[in-house]
Design an enzyme around this catalytic site. Structure first.
Site, PDB file in Angstrom:
ATOM      1  N   ASP A 193       0.786  -1.244   0.000  1.00 47.41           N
ATOM      2  CA  ASP A 193       0.000   0.000   0.000  1.00 47.41           C
ATOM      3  C   ASP A 193       0.824   1.304   0.000  1.00 47.41           C
ATOM      4  OD1 ASP A 193      -1.949  -1.929   0.216  1.00 47.41           O
ATOM      5  OD2 ASP A 193      -2.856  -1.170   2.052  1.00 47.41           O
TER       6      ASP A 193
ATOM      7  N   LYS B 153      -6.826  -5.113  -2.962  1.00 45.20           N
ATOM      8  CA  LYS B 153      -7.634  -5.670  -1.870  1.00 45.20           C
ATOM      9  C   LYS B 153      -8.579  -4.611  -1.334  1.00 45.20           C
ATOM     10  CE  LYS B 153      -3.941  -4.415   1.220  1.00 45.20           C
ATOM     11  NZ  LYS B 153      -4.665  -3.318   1.886  1.00 45.20           N
TER      12      LYS B 153
ATOM     13  N   CYS C 288      -2.220  -2.609   7.589  1.00 43.15           N
ATOM     14  CA  CYS C 288      -2.045  -3.550   6.476  1.00 43.15           C
ATOM     15  C   CYS C 288      -0.743  -4.329   6.538  1.00 43.15           C
ATOM     16  CB  CYS C 288      -2.238  -2.824   5.154  1.00 43.15           C
ATOM     17  SG  CYS C 288      -3.966  -2.291   4.985  1.00 43.15           S
TER      18      CYS C 288
END
Ligand code: VGL
Ligand code: ZN
Length: 241
Positions: free
Chosen positions: A46, A144, A189
């Site tokens: 990310d 995701k 994450c």
């Protein structure tokens, strides 16, 4: 270090310590490096505009991971990149619930959910990878959080605990045994990805200085505690040779 054979390096890392075994100086032990091999993968979590200053859910100093990850990447034959990739009106957005504010929590079908500002909406410039990331060796981008009613901090398993992203299968089919996790955010994450990687049976390293945290109500300390309890190894980018 370059001159030492790889087997010596791995032994040094196994915890027994080459210094004790061979009588070599402590410097051999202290300088032991981890050399990623063909069965190792770097996971870059990310590193998107949404999570750096100027984005919709900025992580403090999130942009500082970019040069560190760029420097690490050439040591890896296998690189996987993830993107948080939410539908508009996503279940993790506070704006989806009248009266709810960002950083409050709510109960969803699968459990407690932190509510975030609208962020990383699929296809937007905000959701794009950071422009300064240089990862020509990356082989897979996994997105995701695209199921409207389910969040996914983890790159492996959505928050309902039963919807896999397919990444375990991808890595196993390619013979990967070890993953090195970097990116944003350490306490969401990155840590969920690291813990799920352990669950899937990988050897897992989190490269701490290649991550930055949100740190919401003690979430960073809790994340490290959980990661360490699950056998995740906490290392620094300088430990990689
Ligand atoms: C993340 C909060 C919400 C992360 C993603 O990438 O750590 N955090 N969505
Ligand atoms: Zn998200």
């Amino acid at each position: 270090m370059q001159a030492l054979p790889r087997r010596t390096l791995l032994k040094a890392l196994s915890g027994v310590g080459v210094a004790a075994a061979t009588g070599a100086s402590w410097r051999v032990f202290a300088a032991a490096k981890i050399t990623p091999d063909a069965k190792s993968a770097l996971i870059v979590v990310d590193v998107q505009n949404c999570f750096v200053p100027g984005g919709t859910l900025p992580v403090n100093k999130g942009d500082e991971v970019v040069p560190i990850i760029n420097r690490l990447a050439p040591a890896f034959e296998n690189i996987v990149v993830t993107q948080d990739w939410h539908t508009p009106g996503h279940a993790s957005f506070a704006s989806t619930y009248p009266g709810k504010k960002p950083f409050e929590t709510t109960k969803l079908a699968y459990g407690d959910q932190v509510l975030w500002p609208d962020h990383c909406v699929l296809g937007t410039a905000d959701a794009a990878l950071h422009k300064d990331l240089v990862l020509p060796g990356a082989q897979l981008i996994i997105r995701k959080g695209h199921h409207k009613n389910v969040d996914s901090y983890s790159a492996f398993m959505e928050a309902d605990g039963k919807t896999p992203t397919g990444l375990v299968g991808y890595l196993k089919e390619r013979g990967i045994k070890r993953v090195f996790v970097t990116g944003l955010a350490t306490d969401f994450c990155v840590s969920y990805t690291a813990v799920d990687a352990r669950k899937a049976g990988f050897e897992v390293y989190v490269i701490e200085d290649a991550t930055r945290a949100i740190d919401l109500n003690g979430s960073l300390a809790a994340a490290w505690k959980l990661m360490q309890a699950k056998g995740v190894k906490r290392i620094q980018s300088a430990d990689i040779a």
